[in-house]
Write a protein that holds these residues in place. Structure first.
Motif, mmCIF file in Angstrom:
data_model
loop_
_atom_site.group_PDB
_atom_site.id
_atom_site.type_symbol
_atom_site.label_atom_id
_atom_site.label_comp_id
_atom_site.label_asym_id
_atom_site.label_seq_id
_atom_site.Cartn_x
_atom_site.Cartn_y
_atom_site.Cartn_z
ATOM 1 N N SER A 7 -25.147 8.450 -11.081
ATOM 2 C CA SER A 7 -26.820 8.361 -11.303
ATOM 3 C C SER A 7 -26.726 6.978 -10.882
ATOM 4 C CB SER A 7 -27.132 8.438 -13.206
ATOM 5 O OG SER A 7 -26.271 10.135 -13.250
ATOM 6 N N ARG A 8 -26.275 5.730 -10.523
ATOM 7 C CA ARG A 8 -26.255 5.203 -11.129
ATOM 8 C C ARG A 8 -26.482 4.893 -9.069
ATOM 9 N NH1 ARG A 8 -21.881 1.200 -14.435
ATOM 10 N NH2 ARG A 8 -22.527 1.708 -15.946
ATOM 11 N N ILE A 9 -25.471 5.808 -8.730
ATOM 12 C CA ILE A 9 -26.519 5.185 -6.865
ATOM 13 C C ILE A 9 -27.741 6.194 -6.261
ATOM 14 C CG2 ILE A 9 -25.611 5.868 -4.455
ATOM 15 C CD1 ILE A 9 -21.989 5.242 -5.390
ATOM 16 N N HIS A 10 -28.016 7.414 -7.191
ATOM 17 C CA HIS A 10 -28.990 7.569 -6.877
ATOM 18 C C HIS A 10 -30.238 6.935 -7.154
ATOM 19 C CE1 HIS A 10 -32.004 11.060 -6.185
ATOM 20 N NE2 HIS A 10 -32.265 11.067 -8.314
ATOM 21 N N ARG A 11 -30.087 6.238 -8.769
ATOM 22 C CA ARG A 11 -31.806 5.130 -8.839
ATOM 23 C C ARG A 11 -31.765 4.700 -7.922
ATOM 24 N NH1 ARG A 11 -30.042 5.735 -14.060
ATOM 25 N NH2 ARG A 11 -27.994 4.555 -13.835
ATOM 26 N N ASP A 20 -26.528 -0.690 -11.347
ATOM 27 C CA ASP A 20 -27.218 0.693 -10.087
ATOM 28 C C ASP A 20 -26.540 -0.744 -9.093
ATOM 29 O OD1 ASP A 20 -27.971 1.807 -11.870
ATOM 30 O OD2 ASP A 20 -30.185 1.498 -11.748
ATOM 31 N N ARG A 21 -26.648 -1.961 -8.783
ATOM 32 C CA ARG A 21 -26.179 -2.784 -7.196
ATOM 33 C C ARG A 21 -25.133 -2.576 -7.489
ATOM 34 N NH1 ARG A 21 -29.497 -7.016 -7.681
ATOM 35 N NH2 ARG A 21 -28.045 -7.776 -9.406
ATOM 36 N N ASP A 22 -24.269 -2.894 -8.187
ATOM 37 C CA ASP A 22 -22.950 -2.379 -8.354
ATOM 38 C C ASP A 22 -21.957 -1.740 -7.558
ATOM 39 O OD1 ASP A 22 -22.247 -5.473 -9.501
ATOM 40 O OD2 ASP A 22 -22.024 -4.582 -10.909
ATOM 41 N N ALA A 23 -22.956 -0.208 -8.372
ATOM 42 C CA ALA A 23 -22.378 0.710 -7.866
ATOM 43 C C ALA A 23 -22.733 1.027 -5.972
ATOM 44 C CB ALA A 23 -22.498 1.676 -8.328
#
Length: 197
Positions: A173-177, A143-146
């Motif tokens: 999804s990763r960025i939203h989270r 999530d941090r990478d995205a």
């Protein structure tokens, strides 16, 4: 998009440069000229300036070695290079998390700040900076990478998907989270500041 660079008598995009670099390896240096500063800024924000030089060097060395596998239907190599850099940064993940934890504890950003920034803005931001550092340290690495490819790398969702080799929906999804967890952490920190804790 970066302007094409002449090779011979014509302008070449990134894919053409990579193809041409098989004939003349020195042409690959053009990609370095185009993207090294951006990759360095991104890496420096992630692991500090001390490791950023190494990340940039390793990124372009890996790209040069893997250039025969480059998908030439992708005219711009920027996402590919950010993907390589992000994979290399995963090796430095512990260092990155230590940097965020130190920033959370001390409130001192290890990166040099331009002299023209106002002192008032710095003082105001310092309290939020600690909370942001804690939030970033608490995110799952994917999530941090995205999130950081978007925020610090300036890549689009599609470019992030290409860089991380995942579907665009996964990036969303990763960025939203990551944004949700970061917002929650910043809201909690604001509540503590307002309560005087």
């Amino acid at each position: 998009m970066m302007a094409a660079r002449p090779v011979g008598d014509r302008e070449c995009d990134d894919a053409e440069l990579i193809v041409e670099s098989h004939r003349d390896p020195e042409i690959f240096a053009t990609l370095y000229d185009r993207y090294a500063a951006d990759i360095h800024r991104y890496a420096a924000r992630r692991v500090g300036t001390g490791h950023a030089d190494d990340i940039v060097a390793e990124t372009f060395l890996a790209a040069f070695r893997r250039r025969s596998f480059y998908d030439t239907s992708r005219r711009m190599a920027r996402p590919w290079l950010y993907g390589i850099a992000t994979n290399l940064l995963a090796r430095h993940q512990r260092e990155e998390e230590r940097m965020y934890r130190a920033l959370q504890r001390t409130g001192i950003d290890p990166l040099p700040e331009p002299m023209d920034n106002a002192v008032v803005a710095r003082v105001t931001a310092q309290s939020r900076q600690r909370a942001l550092a804690a939030a970033l340290a608490g995110l799952a690495p994917r999530d941090r990478d995205a999130l950081l490819l978007l925020a610090w790398g300036g890549l689009s969702y599609e470019e992030i998907a290409e860089a991380l080799d995942v579907p665009a929906g996964t990036v969303r999804s990763r960025i939203h989270r990551a944004r949700k967890k970061t917002r929650e952490a910043l809201a909690d920190a604001t509540d503590l500041i307002e309560e005087g804790r």
